[in-house]
Motif scaffolding. Structure first.
Motif, PDB file in Angstrom:
ATOM      1  N   UNK A  20      51.269  75.460  -6.834  1.00 40.21           N
ATOM      2  CA  UNK A  20      51.687  76.418  -7.864  1.00 40.21           C
ATOM      3  C   UNK A  20      52.687  77.421  -7.288  1.00 40.21           C
ATOM      4  N   UNK A  21      52.454  77.895  -6.070  1.00 36.37           N
ATOM      5  CA  UNK A  21      53.358  78.877  -5.474  1.00 36.37           C
ATOM      6  C   UNK A  21      54.743  78.278  -5.219  1.00 36.37           C
ATOM      7  N   UNK A  22      54.806  77.045  -4.760  1.00 35.10           N
ATOM      8  CA  UNK A  22      56.103  76.391  -4.548  1.00 35.10           C
ATOM      9  C   UNK A  22      56.832  76.209  -5.881  1.00 35.10           C
ATOM     10  N   UNK A  23      56.075  75.852  -6.922  1.00 30.72           N
ATOM     11  CA  UNK A  23      56.680  75.681  -8.248  1.00 30.72           C
ATOM     12  C   UNK A  23      57.278  76.999  -8.722  1.00 30.72           C
ATOM     13  N   UNK A  24      56.547  78.094  -8.563  1.00 32.01           N
ATOM     14  CA  UNK A  24      57.050  79.388  -9.013  1.00 32.01           C
ATOM     15  C   UNK A  24      58.244  79.860  -8.180  1.00 32.01           C
ATOM     16  N   UNK A  25      58.293  79.507  -6.898  1.00 30.95           N
ATOM     17  CA  UNK A  25      59.487  79.820  -6.100  1.00 30.95           C
ATOM     18  C   UNK A  25      60.694  79.065  -6.644  1.00 30.95           C
ATOM     19  N   UNK A  26      60.496  77.774  -6.970  1.00 31.89           N
ATOM     20  CA  UNK A  26      61.589  76.993  -7.568  1.00 31.89           C
ATOM     21  C   UNK A  26      62.000  77.586  -8.909  1.00 31.89           C
ATOM     22  N   UNK A  27      61.004  78.009  -9.679  1.00 31.44           N
ATOM     23  CA  UNK A  27      61.290  78.597 -10.993  1.00 31.44           C
ATOM     24  C   UNK A  27      62.105  79.881 -10.837  1.00 31.44           C
ATOM     25  N   UNK A  28      61.790  80.709  -9.859  1.00 33.14           N
ATOM     26  CA  UNK A  28      62.524  81.947  -9.616  1.00 33.14           C
ATOM     27  C   UNK A  28      63.978  81.669  -9.258  1.00 33.14           C
TER      28      UNK A  28
END
Length: 60
Positions: A20-28
């Motif tokens: 989830x954290x990697x996904x949110x970094x990509x999203x940012x």
């Protein structure tokens, strides 16, 4: 015409094998598939958006 299928964020993360954290970094960074927020606050990703995003990732 059938309604588009929407996936829960947990289903997306499992399918693309990402935390989830990697996904949110990509999203940012603007590099993740588009999330839709439902009125109840839950997040969904359309199957079409996820498939298009995945094709773009594998083509690069």
């Amino acid at each position: 015409m059938p309604k588009p299928k929407f996936l829960k964020l947990a289903e997306v993360l499992e399918e693309i094998d990402m935390s989830r954290s990697a996904f949110y970094r990509m999203r940012a960074r603007g590099e993740a598939p588009e999330l839709k927020k439902l009125p109840n606050g839950h997040l969904r990703v359309s199957r079409a958006d996820l498939d298009a995003w995945w094709d773009q990732q594998t083509a690069a």
